[in-house]
Design a protein around this motif. Structure first.
Motif, PDB file in Angstrom:
ATOM      1  N   UNK A   1       0.837  -1.197   0.000  1.00 46.54           N
ATOM      2  CA  UNK A   1       0.000   0.000   0.000  1.00 46.54           C
ATOM      3  C   UNK A   1       0.876   1.253   0.000  1.00 46.54           C
ATOM      4  N   UNK A   2       0.418   2.275  -0.637  1.00 45.05           N
ATOM      5  CA  UNK A   2       1.190   3.523  -0.716  1.00 45.05           C
ATOM      6  C   UNK A   2       1.319   4.159   0.656  1.00 45.05           C
ATOM      7  N   UNK A   3       2.492   4.729   0.913  1.00 49.66           N
ATOM      8  CA  UNK A   3       2.689   5.529   2.106  1.00 49.66           C
ATOM      9  C   UNK A   3       2.939   4.780   3.387  1.00 49.66           C
ATOM     10  N   UNK A   4       3.256   3.482   3.317  1.00 55.70           N
ATOM     11  CA  UNK A   4       3.475   2.733   4.559  1.00 55.70           C
ATOM     12  C   UNK A   4       4.962   2.463   4.811  1.00 55.70           C
ATOM     13  N   UNK A   5       5.830   3.011   3.965  1.00 55.13           N
ATOM     14  CA  UNK A   5       7.250   2.669   4.084  1.00 55.13           C
ATOM     15  C   UNK A   5       7.815   2.973   5.475  1.00 55.13           C
ATOM     16  N   UNK A   6       7.406   4.118   6.064  1.00 57.31           N
ATOM     17  CA  UNK A   6       7.989   4.504   7.346  1.00 57.31           C
ATOM     18  C   UNK A   6       7.532   3.584   8.484  1.00 57.31           C
ATOM     19  N   UNK A   7       6.227   3.314   8.567  1.00 58.16           N
ATOM     20  CA  UNK A   7       5.760   2.430   9.648  1.00 58.16           C
ATOM     21  C   UNK A   7       6.152   0.978   9.375  1.00 58.16           C
ATOM     22  N   UNK A   8       6.282   0.592   8.114  1.00 59.96           N
ATOM     23  CA  UNK A   8       6.741  -0.759   7.801  1.00 59.96           C
ATOM     24  C   UNK A   8       8.182  -0.926   8.249  1.00 59.96           C
ATOM     25  N   UNK A   9       9.001   0.098   8.045  1.00 53.94           N
ATOM     26  CA  UNK A   9      10.380   0.036   8.540  1.00 53.94           C
ATOM     27  C   UNK A   9      10.395  -0.158  10.051  1.00 53.94           C
ATOM     28  N   UNK A  10       9.560   0.586  10.784  1.00 53.03           N
ATOM     29  CA  UNK A  10       9.495   0.419  12.242  1.00 53.03           C
ATOM     30  C   UNK A  10       9.115  -1.010  12.619  1.00 53.03           C
ATOM     31  N   UNK A  11       8.125  -1.556  11.928  1.00 58.31           N
ATOM     32  CA  UNK A  11       7.674  -2.911  12.220  1.00 58.31           C
ATOM     33  C   UNK A  11       8.775  -3.934  11.940  1.00 58.31           C
ATOM     34  N   UNK A  12       9.500  -3.756  10.856  1.00 57.21           N
ATOM     35  CA  UNK A  12      10.559  -4.689  10.495  1.00 57.21           C
ATOM     36  C   UNK A  12      11.731  -4.599  11.465  1.00 57.21           C
ATOM     37  N   UNK A  13      12.101  -3.385  11.860  1.00 57.27           N
ATOM     38  CA  UNK A  13      13.189  -3.223  12.820  1.00 57.27           C
ATOM     39  C   UNK A  13      12.786  -3.769  14.189  1.00 57.27           C
ATOM     40  N   UNK A  14      11.496  -3.649  14.518  1.00 55.99           N
ATOM     41  CA  UNK A  14      10.964  -4.210  15.759  1.00 55.99           C
ATOM     42  C   UNK A  14      11.209  -5.717  15.811  1.00 55.99           C
ATOM     43  N   UNK A  15      11.140  -6.376  14.664  1.00 53.39           N
ATOM     44  CA  UNK A  15      11.379  -7.819  14.603  1.00 53.39           C
ATOM     45  C   UNK A  15      12.787  -8.174  15.073  1.00 53.39           C
ATOM     46  N   UNK A  16      13.741  -7.281  14.834  1.00 49.92           N
ATOM     47  CA  UNK A  16      15.119  -7.544  15.250  1.00 49.92           C
ATOM     48  C   UNK A  16      15.180  -7.784  16.754  1.00 49.92           C
ATOM     49  N   UNK A  17      14.503  -6.928  17.531  1.00 47.00           N
ATOM     50  CA  UNK A  17      14.525  -7.105  18.984  1.00 47.00           C
ATOM     51  C   UNK A  17      13.744  -8.341  19.395  1.00 47.00           C
ATOM     52  N   UNK A  18      12.634  -8.621  18.732  1.00 44.71           N
ATOM     53  CA  UNK A  18      11.868  -9.830  19.039  1.00 44.71           C
ATOM     54  C   UNK A  18      12.704 -11.090  18.818  1.00 44.71           C
ATOM     55  N   UNK A  19      13.528 -11.071  17.775  1.00 39.10           N
ATOM     56  CA  UNK A  19      14.295 -12.253  17.398  1.00 39.10           C
ATOM     57  C   UNK A  19      15.593 -12.398  18.187  1.00 39.10           C
ATOM     58  N   UNK A  20      16.154 -11.297  18.663  1.00 36.86           N
ATOM     59  CA  UNK A  20      17.541 -11.275  19.114  1.00 36.86           C
ATOM     60  C   UNK A  20      17.835 -12.178  20.296  1.00 36.86           C
ATOM     61  N   UNK A  21      16.883 -12.353  21.208  1.00 42.12           N
ATOM     62  CA  UNK A  21      17.175 -13.094  22.431  1.00 42.12           C
ATOM     63  C   UNK A  21      16.404 -14.411  22.526  1.00 42.12           C
ATOM     64  N   UNK A  22      16.038 -14.968  21.370  1.00 42.95           N
ATOM     65  CA  UNK A  22      15.267 -16.208  21.301  1.00 42.95           C
ATOM     66  C   UNK A  22      13.881 -16.079  21.935  1.00 42.95           C
ATOM     67  N   UNK A  23      13.403 -14.845  22.027  1.00 41.29           N
ATOM     68  CA  UNK A  23      12.093 -14.628  22.616  1.00 41.29           C
ATOM     69  C   UNK A  23      10.983 -15.353  21.885  1.00 41.29           C
ATOM     70  N   UNK A  24      11.118 -15.501  20.569  1.00 42.34           N
ATOM     71  CA  UNK A  24      10.073 -16.169  19.797  1.00 42.34           C
ATOM     72  C   UNK A  24      10.094 -17.684  19.993  1.00 42.34           C
TER      73      UNK A  24
END
Length: 245
Positions: A140-163
């Motif tokens: 969808x148009x115009x979601x690049x900024x919040x999509x970046x936030x969501x994707x970077x958020x995944x880094x912290x979710x993944x980093x400590x085997x939390x998932x």
């Protein structure tokens, strides 16, 4: 020797300040992040994720993850408070509501642009299967900024085997990471894509985590009992050691 792109996000405010200083951020940026941290400490006081990790650590971790890939402070501030309108408890006692008063409070601390990102972040569906659906179609148009936030958020979710300790996506973790990396590339965030792929290697061996897995299905809060509450009130009166939000 292969270059590792794994990211280990900071989990404390002071570690985040060191990260930002080393990255060349001026004092003004650090002061803005400190103000956001102080608000986060109040909004998420006593709150824990279902992994039993303090939610405030996750807020710092999300901000740290964003700071690895983006220098603009508004994104870092938005990451720190990304869950304000979902999980934060405001001074009126209400949880996670983007009311006019709540938005005004957040805006007064982080500014207009960061608050707008915080408001829009939970509007982006990124639950189970969502990255895969997004990756399979047109963005969808115009979601690049919040999509970046969501994707970077995944880094912290993944980093400590939390998932693995508190599974959110079950067997779809590998497919989800692959989709997230693809989405990162589609919005021009190659370093983030490589970091997501590197984090995936943490999940190659998770059998040992089974004994630690949480039975909780959602985050929770720890609140003082009546006796502790009265002692806190007394401490505030006697020496100011307790802050009331």
């Amino acid at each position: 020797m292969a270059i590792s792109h794994q990211v280990v996000p900071a989990q404390t405010n002071t570690a985040l300040y060191v990260q930002l200083h080393r990255a060349g951020h001026p004092t003004g940026d650090l002061l803005r992040v400190q103000a956001a941290y102080r608000l986060a400490a109040r909004l998420f006081n006593g709150r824990y994720r279902k992994t039993e990790r303090a939610f405030l650590c996750h807020a710092v971790g999300a901000a740290s993850s964003v700071a690895h890939f983006e220098r603009v402070p508004d994104f870092i501030l938005a990451a720190m408070l990304h869950a304000a309108y979902d999980s934060g408890q405001f001074p009126d006692g209400r949880f996670g509501k983007a009311s006019a008063a709540h938005r005004a409070l957040v805006r007064s601390v982080v500014g207009e642009r960061a608050e707008s990102l915080i408001f829009r972040h939970p509007l982006l569906d990124f639950d189970t299967g969502a990255p895969e659906r997004l990756a399979a179609g047109e963005l969808p148009a115009g979601i690049e900024d919040v999509l970046f936030l969501a994707l970077a958020h995944e880094i912290d979710d993944l980093a400590d085997l939390g998932l693995a300790i508190a599974p959110k996506y079950g067997a779809s973790i590998a497919a989800r990471i692959e989709a997230c990396a693809l989405l990162a590339r589609r919005i021009g965030r190659e370093p983030l894509a490589r970091a997501l792929e590197a984090q995936a290697s943490l999940y190659a061996d998770t059998a040992w985590v089974a004994a630690l897995q949480s039975e909780r299905t959602r985050g929770f809060r720890i609140a003082p009992n009546a006796g502790a509450y009265l002692r806190l009130r007394r401490a505030r009166r006697d020496d100011g050691a307790v802050e009331i939000f």
